[in-house]
Design a protein around this motif. Sequence first.
Motif, PDB file in Angstrom:
ATOM      1  N   ARG A  30      15.026   4.228  -2.445  1.00 50.33           N
ATOM      2  CA  ARG A  30      15.447   2.971  -2.889  1.00 50.33           C
ATOM      3  C   ARG A  30      16.613   2.194  -1.989  1.00 50.33           C
ATOM      4  NH1 ARG A  30      15.720   1.394  -7.678  1.00 50.33           N
ATOM      5  NH2 ARG A  30      17.840   1.554  -7.958  1.00 50.33           N
ATOM      6  N   GLN A  31      16.337   0.983  -2.201  1.00 48.49           N
ATOM      7  CA  GLN A  31      17.075   0.107  -1.178  1.00 48.49           C
ATOM      8  C   GLN A  31      18.664   0.376  -1.531  1.00 48.49           C
ATOM      9  OE1 GLN A  31      15.932  -3.124  -4.015  1.00 48.49           O
ATOM     10  NE2 GLN A  31      15.466  -4.545  -1.979  1.00 48.49           N
ATOM     11  N   GLY A  40      -0.729   4.887  -4.928  1.00 49.94           N
ATOM     12  CA  GLY A  40      -1.145   4.035  -5.929  1.00 49.94           C
ATOM     13  C   GLY A  40      -0.089   3.366  -6.679  1.00 49.94           C
ATOM     14  N   ALA A  41       1.182   3.166  -6.135  1.00 45.03           N
ATOM     15  CA  ALA A  41       2.176   2.333  -6.720  1.00 45.03           C
ATOM     16  C   ALA A  41       1.856   1.122  -6.271  1.00 45.03           C
ATOM     17  CB  ALA A  41       3.582   3.065  -6.154  1.00 45.03           C
ATOM     18  N   PRO A  42       2.654   0.171  -7.038  1.00 43.47           N
ATOM     19  CA  PRO A  42       2.673  -1.419  -6.567  1.00 43.47           C
ATOM     20  C   PRO A  42       3.292  -1.194  -5.294  1.00 43.47           C
ATOM     21  CG  PRO A  42       3.360  -1.136  -8.868  1.00 43.47           C
ATOM     22  CD  PRO A  42       3.302   0.195  -8.288  1.00 43.47           C
ATOM     23  N   GLN A  73       6.247   1.506  -0.834  1.00 41.78           N
ATOM     24  CA  GLN A  73       6.651   1.148   0.321  1.00 41.78           C
ATOM     25  C   GLN A  73       7.117   2.463   1.108  1.00 41.78           C
ATOM     26  OE1 GLN A  73       9.618  -2.000  -0.214  1.00 41.78           O
ATOM     27  NE2 GLN A  73       8.262  -3.524  -0.676  1.00 41.78           N
ATOM     28  N   ARG A 120       5.025  -3.950  -4.262  1.00 42.73           N
ATOM     29  CA  ARG A 120       6.258  -4.344  -3.911  1.00 42.73           C
ATOM     30  C   ARG A 120       7.296  -3.438  -4.503  1.00 42.73           C
ATOM     31  NH1 ARG A 120       7.267  -9.367  -6.244  1.00 42.73           N
ATOM     32  NH2 ARG A 120       5.198  -9.385  -7.366  1.00 42.73           N
ATOM     33  N   SER A 121       6.952  -2.113  -4.764  1.00 42.11           N
ATOM     34  CA  SER A 121       7.987  -1.219  -5.288  1.00 42.11           C
ATOM     35  C   SER A 121       8.514  -0.195  -4.468  1.00 42.11           C
ATOM     36  CB  SER A 121       7.369  -0.403  -6.486  1.00 42.11           C
ATOM     37  OG  SER A 121       6.171   0.417  -6.027  1.00 42.11           O
ATOM     38  N   THR A 122       9.426   0.654  -4.863  1.00 42.93           N
ATOM     39  CA  THR A 122       9.876   1.501  -3.771  1.00 42.93           C
ATOM     40  C   THR A 122       8.928   2.670  -3.333  1.00 42.93           C
ATOM     41  OG1 THR A 122      12.207   1.075  -4.535  1.00 42.93           O
ATOM     42  CG2 THR A 122      11.935   3.212  -3.377  1.00 42.93           C
ATOM     43  N   PRO A 123       8.167   3.188  -4.379  1.00 43.35           N
ATOM     44  CA  PRO A 123       7.197   4.270  -3.914  1.00 43.35           C
ATOM     45  C   PRO A 123       5.967   3.398  -3.151  1.00 43.35           C
ATOM     46  CG  PRO A 123       7.128   3.756  -6.193  1.00 43.35           C
ATOM     47  CD  PRO A 123       8.278   2.995  -5.886  1.00 43.35           C
TER      48      PRO A 123
END
Lengths: 95, 193
Positions: free
Chosen positions: A26-27, A58-60, A67, A62-65
């Motif tokens: 996480r950022q 499979g995560a979006p 990336q 633009r989400s943490t997972p």
Amino acid sequence: MSEPFNPLQNSVTWIADTGLFIACGRQQNNKYTALERFAQRNDLTFVIPQRVYDELGGAPRRSTPGQTPINSAIDAGWVTVADEPDGVTSAYPRL
Amino acid sequence: MSKAAGDPERAVNGLLSVAQLLEEPRLARLYTFVLRQEEVTIDDIVDELEIPRTTAYSDAGSLVELKVLTRDEGQKTHTYSAVPITLSANLGGDEYTITPTLIEAFGRSPRDQDLNLLIERDGLGKLAAALTYAIPYANGNMSERVAARELDLQHAFAIAVLQALRDVVLDMESVDPYFDEIRDANENPTIEG
């Protein structure tokens, strides 16, 4: 008397869940590099079930997972995907 | 504005104020910042939130107009304090109580990619629903996997949202005077499992 438990001994397997990679990535946290360093310094490999690999992949985008550079971690050798256990259709009971 | 119990004018004006706070994350962030500090000056706002002075003046003024901040003009340097908000919405039996914790979560969204993406894709209602699961999760009463499964989002993304909201819950528990009024999914499930 049994020996005190040493998590870094060779017979110990480190199994990691999806949440570990997200928490480190996480950022606001940004501990992913620290996680990698921890694994490499202690010469250990995090084993992830196929399901965890699929969840991260499979995560979006633009989400943490989405990336999480899980493939580079696998290439670098500090994460590995576990083989499915023999004779079991689902490795995970539903919680 | 009358403070009489059951004042319809106050209730409807309050509803509109909260709706405006939940439209603009910058206002939401300013509101919960002031709530946390109890009493602040424009200098405090500029320093802590790192926003331009003109924006700080204008936003604080907007929040005073919305009656969610009060301005004390008794001294040379004006100070602002926040009016704690609790707003219960009941739509045909579906109920939710909005408190400063939801406002804080919304205010963080521009600086949190997971909350931002959640609101963009699923809307503010989903953020409120996720918060009901983040509370038992943050307090150790629900596991990460169970809470994530209930959110009906891609699983890893649900975990990221829960982790973001856990930080909000842990920060706001002691600041939000109406924290206990937020629905806790452990007591009142909102989404079918």
